[in-house]
Enzyme design. Structure first.
Site, PDB file in Angstrom:
ATOM      1  N   THR A 190       3.275   2.103  14.088  1.00 35.32           N
ATOM      2  CA  THR A 190       2.982   1.617  12.741  1.00 35.32           C
ATOM      3  C   THR A 190       4.131   1.124  11.887  1.00 35.32           C
ATOM      4  O   THR A 190       3.879   0.486  10.886  1.00 35.32           O
ATOM      5  CB  THR A 190       2.201   2.670  11.922  1.00 35.32           C
ATOM      6  N   GLU A 276       1.994   0.383  -0.289  1.00 34.37           N
ATOM      7  CA  GLU A 276       2.222  -0.632  -1.312  1.00 34.37           C
ATOM      8  C   GLU A 276       1.281  -0.434  -2.500  1.00 34.37           C
ATOM      9  O   GLU A 276       0.056  -0.462  -2.354  1.00 34.37           O
ATOM     10  CB  GLU A 276       2.039  -2.027  -0.721  1.00 34.37           C
TER      11      GLU A 276
END
Length: 403
Positions: A190, A276
């Site tokens: 990831t 984010e």
């Protein structure tokens, strides 16, 4: 059994490792953008990589290094991904290896390379070369934090960790730095994640242990369901601790793997919490499944649901979105057997919603850390998936990423 150490120690906490991070001008921001990790002795290496069919040039280059089971260094840049860059991209990845090998005095095939940033742009190799030389000049046993800062992109802070364990009567140390904030989905590791250890372990066993650990840690996080072209996780084990070399799957191997799992799960949680634009860190804990794979599938279905993620951003206890994602996950489930809890408070059971204390649930939903517990009631296996919410800021960050 083992103890966690200050994260600041990072990849230079294990003996025999140096690191550095410098500004080479690749990023428009002027922030650090070239990192280097160096083992003072030959190290066993293992890795996992993105399964994206358009994997970046440094991924292919580093896969070839990992296949040899030995390495000495990692050199990474941020600001440009060197992905979808054709023949020139492959040549640039090889050049990063060669330049680093020349300044470090090792073979090119001993250098792992990694890049992260905007897809489709060629590396500014004059700046990359300058950065590699500059990093080599300032390699330090206290350089982990600088290296961590040099690999981040939209992260709000560098991620690092350290831990130690006693193997065969000898203290063995582990350290990690990682970046990851968006475009994060399982099926490799990831993120960019670099782990060092001074353990002495056979390279083939190291790869087996690492692959198993990744499946239960870095492959259990998802920010947005998008898999990058550049993802990789690398571990270097240089044997500097002097422990009896791990050559078989005995007690020391099991303890090595358990310690590595603690380190990787810790860094996974940090990555998920710094998604984010994230305002919530969400753990999806699936219990009562027939297999780990089923539990993971259900957990990922919930974690990847934009409706679930936006509900938690809005602090709306909309359990209907959660049970909906459980139902379409593709795993056989019985609604009447399944229960859902938010922060320990039951919200769904026996196929219907459950009455709850609104004030107590409001306190759960306004917290930063939230646990969604789903019990399928059909087995004994479980899995934890780590994710975050979707906020207005996530859209802003990704809407303006290229510009």
């Amino acid at each position: 059994m083992f103890s966690e150490k200050s994260a600041e120690a990072g990849v230079t906490y294990p003996r025999g490792f140096l690191a550095a991070g410098v500004r080479a001008g690749i990023k428009k921001s002027g922030n650090p953008d070239v990192a280097m990790i160096y083992s003072e002795r030959e190290a066993a290496v293992a890795g996992t990589f993105t399964k994206n069919a358009v994997a970046a040039a440094p991924v292919r280059t580093s896969q070839a290094v990992v296949a040899t089971h030995t390495a000495r260094a990692v050199v990474a840049n941020s600001g440009s991904a060197n992905a979808c860059t054709g023949v020139q991209g492959d040549a640039d990845a090889a050049a990063m290896q060669r330049i680093a090998a020349d300044v470090l005095g090792c073979a090119s095939q001993d250098v792992i390379v990694a890049s992260t940033g905007i897809i489709g742009q060629l590396l500014p190799m004059d700046k990359v070369e300058q950065g590699i030389h500059a990093a080599a000049d300032v390699l330090s046993p206290t350089g982990s934090a600088d290296a961590g800062r040099a690999i981040i992109t939209t992260d709000t802070y560098p991620k690092a960790g350290a831990i130690s364990v006693t193997l065969g009567g000898t203290e063995v140390r582990f350290g990690v730095i990682a970046k990851g904030s968006g475009m994060i989905r399982p099926d490799m590791a990831t993120v960019l994640c670099f782990i060092t250890t001074d353990a002495d372990i056979d390279g083939v066993l190291l790869q087996e242990a690492f692959s198993e650990v990744i499946e239960h840690s870095l492959n259990m996080i998802s920010i947005d369901g998008d898999m990058s072209t550049n993802d990789m996780a690398i571990i270097l084990a240089n044997g500097a601790a002097g422990n009896p070399k791990i050559m078989e799957k005995g007690d020391d191997y099991a303890l090595f793997k358990d310690t590595l799992l603690v380190l990787c799960q810790g860094i996974s949680e940090k990555i998920a919490a710094d998604g984010e634009g994230a305002t919530k860190f969400i753990t999806v804990h699936v219990k009562g499944a027939m297999s780990f794979a089923d539990a993971k599938t259900v957990g990922m279905s919930v974690a990847n649901s934009p409706l679930v993620k936006t509900a938690f951003f809005g602090e709306d206890p909309n359990w209907g979105r959660v049970i909906c994602a459980v139902g379409y996950a593709g795993v056989p489930m019985h609604p009447a057997h399944t229960t859902v809890k938010f922060g320990g408070i039951p919200v769904y059971a026996d196929g219907v919603g459950v009455s709850y204390d609104a004030d107590a649930l409001r306190a759960v939903m306004t917290a930063h850390d939230i646990v969604i517990e789903i019990d399928l009631g059909d087995g004994t296996e479980e899995a934890k998936v780590w994710t975050c919410d979707f906020s207005y800021e996530y859209v802003k960050i990704n809407g303006e990423y290229h510009t």
